[in-house]
Design a protein around this motif. Structure first.
Motif, PDB file in Angstrom:
ATOM      1  N   GLU A  96       1.342  -1.109   0.623  1.00 61.84           N
ATOM      2  CA  GLU A  96      -0.162   0.386   0.106  1.00 61.84           C
ATOM      3  C   GLU A  96       0.997   0.896   0.193  1.00 61.84           C
ATOM      4  O   GLU A  96       0.896   2.799  -0.634  1.00 61.84           O
ATOM      5  CB  GLU A  96      -1.472   0.399   0.832  1.00 61.84           C
ATOM      6  CG  GLU A  96      -1.708   1.689   1.425  1.00 61.84           C
ATOM      7  CD  GLU A  96      -2.690   0.991   2.513  1.00 61.84           C
ATOM      8  OE1 GLU A  96      -3.736   2.027   2.482  1.00 61.84           O
ATOM      9  OE2 GLU A  96      -2.729   0.410   3.063  1.00 61.84           O
ATOM     10  N   LEU A  97       2.047   1.638   0.904  1.00 57.33           N
ATOM     11  CA  LEU A  97       2.993   2.068   0.723  1.00 57.33           C
ATOM     12  C   LEU A  97       3.311   2.902  -0.725  1.00 57.33           C
ATOM     13  O   LEU A  97       3.480   3.615  -1.090  1.00 57.33           O
ATOM     14  CB  LEU A  97       4.332   2.014   1.665  1.00 57.33           C
ATOM     15  CG  LEU A  97       3.433   2.507   3.654  1.00 57.33           C
ATOM     16  CD1 LEU A  97       4.589   1.913   4.252  1.00 57.33           C
ATOM     17  CD2 LEU A  97       3.855   3.786   3.385  1.00 57.33           C
ATOM     18  N   VAL A 118      -2.834   9.665   5.532  1.00 56.12           N
ATOM     19  CA  VAL A 118      -0.905  10.077   5.151  1.00 56.12           C
ATOM     20  C   VAL A 118      -0.595   9.543   6.584  1.00 56.12           C
ATOM     21  O   VAL A 118       0.236   8.643   6.664  1.00 56.12           O
ATOM     22  CB  VAL A 118      -1.197  11.320   4.656  1.00 56.12           C
ATOM     23  CG1 VAL A 118       0.448  11.817   4.677  1.00 56.12           C
ATOM     24  CG2 VAL A 118      -1.427  11.577   2.684  1.00 56.12           C
ATOM     25  N   ARG A 119      -1.125  10.140   7.985  1.00 56.06           N
ATOM     26  CA  ARG A 119      -0.884   9.776   8.874  1.00 56.06           C
ATOM     27  C   ARG A 119      -1.046   8.570   9.488  1.00 56.06           C
ATOM     28  O   ARG A 119       0.129   7.739  10.130  1.00 56.06           O
ATOM     29  CB  ARG A 119      -1.591  10.836   9.890  1.00 56.06           C
ATOM     30  CG  ARG A 119      -1.193  11.982   9.713  1.00 56.06           C
ATOM     31  CD  ARG A 119      -1.874  13.153  11.032  1.00 56.06           C
ATOM     32  NE  ARG A 119      -0.769  14.016  11.409  1.00 56.06           N
ATOM     33  CZ  ARG A 119      -1.820  15.578  11.724  1.00 56.06           C
ATOM     34  NH1 ARG A 119      -2.959  15.588  12.113  1.00 56.06           N
ATOM     35  NH2 ARG A 119      -1.234  16.522  11.559  1.00 56.06           N
ATOM     36  N   ARG A 120      -1.815   7.720   8.615  1.00 58.71           N
ATOM     37  CA  ARG A 120      -2.393   6.512   9.188  1.00 58.71           C
ATOM     38  C   ARG A 120      -1.168   5.523   8.093  1.00 58.71           C
ATOM     39  O   ARG A 120      -0.483   4.796   8.924  1.00 58.71           O
ATOM     40  CB  ARG A 120      -3.553   6.196   8.377  1.00 58.71           C
ATOM     41  CG  ARG A 120      -3.992   4.552   9.112  1.00 58.71           C
ATOM     42  CD  ARG A 120      -5.282   3.688   8.118  1.00 58.71           C
ATOM     43  NE  ARG A 120      -5.318   4.076   6.497  1.00 58.71           N
ATOM     44  CZ  ARG A 120      -4.677   3.331   5.844  1.00 58.71           C
ATOM     45  NH1 ARG A 120      -3.610   2.695   5.850  1.00 58.71           N
ATOM     46  NH2 ARG A 120      -5.317   3.274   4.350  1.00 58.71           N
ATOM     47  N   LEU A 121      -1.376   6.034   6.840  1.00 62.56           N
ATOM     48  CA  LEU A 121       0.089   5.634   6.142  1.00 62.56           C
ATOM     49  C   LEU A 121       1.550   5.469   6.969  1.00 62.56           C
ATOM     50  O   LEU A 121       2.229   4.528   6.927  1.00 62.56           O
ATOM     51  CB  LEU A 121       0.055   5.792   4.653  1.00 62.56           C
ATOM     52  CG  LEU A 121      -1.426   5.378   4.344  1.00 62.56           C
ATOM     53  CD1 LEU A 121      -1.076   5.867   2.744  1.00 62.56           C
ATOM     54  CD2 LEU A 121      -0.687   3.973   3.738  1.00 62.56           C
ATOM     55  N   ILE A 122       2.232   6.601   7.385  1.00 62.72           N
ATOM     56  CA  ILE A 122       2.889   6.919   8.391  1.00 62.72           C
ATOM     57  C   ILE A 122       3.264   6.455   9.149  1.00 62.72           C
ATOM     58  O   ILE A 122       4.511   5.943   9.810  1.00 62.72           O
ATOM     59  CB  ILE A 122       3.615   8.280   8.653  1.00 62.72           C
ATOM     60  CG1 ILE A 122       3.351   8.777   7.404  1.00 62.72           C
ATOM     61  CG2 ILE A 122       4.565   8.532   9.331  1.00 62.72           C
ATOM     62  CD1 ILE A 122       3.329  10.730   7.203  1.00 62.72           C
ATOM     63  N   ALA A 123       1.824   6.032   9.875  1.00 58.51           N
ATOM     64  CA  ALA A 123       2.496   5.570  11.365  1.00 58.51           C
ATOM     65  C   ALA A 123       2.964   3.606  10.541  1.00 58.51           C
ATOM     66  O   ALA A 123       3.025   3.310  11.455  1.00 58.51           O
ATOM     67  CB  ALA A 123       1.132   5.273  12.241  1.00 58.51           C
ATOM     68  N   GLY A 124       2.099   3.715   9.641  1.00 62.43           N
ATOM     69  CA  GLY A 124       1.888   2.186   9.276  1.00 62.43           C
ATOM     70  C   GLY A 124       3.609   2.185   9.269  1.00 62.43           C
ATOM     71  O   GLY A 124       4.196   0.663   9.274  1.00 62.43           O
ATOM     72  N   ALA A 125       3.725   2.829   8.325  1.00 61.37           N
ATOM     73  CA  ALA A 125       5.365   3.354   7.791  1.00 61.37           C
ATOM     74  C   ALA A 125       6.325   2.782   8.983  1.00 61.37           C
ATOM     75  O   ALA A 125       7.710   1.914   9.449  1.00 61.37           O
ATOM     76  CB  ALA A 125       5.907   4.168   7.708  1.00 61.37           C
TER      77      ALA A 125
END
Length: 164
Positions: A96-97, A118-125
């Motif tokens: 997804e990233l 975007v913040r959710r994806l950053i947290a996932g990263a």
């Protein structure tokens, strides 16, 4: 550098009161993805050579990781048990990233993600980087070899058999 990229992603995603600028969110996505990409590249180099042992050799390994290999390996890990449970858990996040980064970097009409997405994806990263750092040595080795090796083309017999 990896943690700095994640911090920069957080800063960019939090910029601009009210509606965020698309450029800030695009760069945040790219920085988050590249934090994970670099975590994997460092893992490959450290696992296979050791950056403190031989930087010149490990630099070659570090630079060998490419985006298509990442996609191929994590698609395979998502569908198979070969890499273990942790890598299988990482697969959807990394894929997804990667897709979000490609869209953010190359889609001229990117409608993008909301600040929250975007913040959710950053947290996932950030979580993915931690998991990569904490993989056991055998999993790191298996993952590293698969990430930097190029698959060979199928033999004529394999092609013939798959066509039947």
């Amino acid at each position: 550098m990896i943690d700095d990229l994640l911090d920069i992603a957080d800063d960019l995603a939090g910029r601009d009161k009210g509606k965020p600028r698309q450029a800030s969110l695009r760069r945040a996505m790219s920085s988050a993805y590249y934090a994970v990409f670099n975590a994997l590249a460092w893992m490959c180099a450290d696992t296979l050579i050791g950056t403190r042992i031989d930087w010149q050799a490990s630099r070659v390994i570090h630079r060998s990781l490419d985006h298509e290999a990442l996609r191929r390996v994590f698609q395979q890990a998502r569908d198979e048990k070969a890499f273990g449970a942790v890598v299988k858990q990482l697969s959807p996040v990394l894929l997804e990233l990667q897709e979000a980064r490609e869209s953010a970097d190359y889609d001229p009409e990117w409608s993008g993600h909301s600040r929250e997405e975007v913040r959710r994806l950053i947290a996932g990263a950030r979580d993915a980087v931690e998991k990569i750092r904490n993989l056991d040595e055998a999993t790191k080795r298996l993952l590293a070899v698969n990430l930097i090796s190029k698959p060979r083309r199928a033999s004529r017999a394999q092609i013939r058999n798959s066509a039947q």
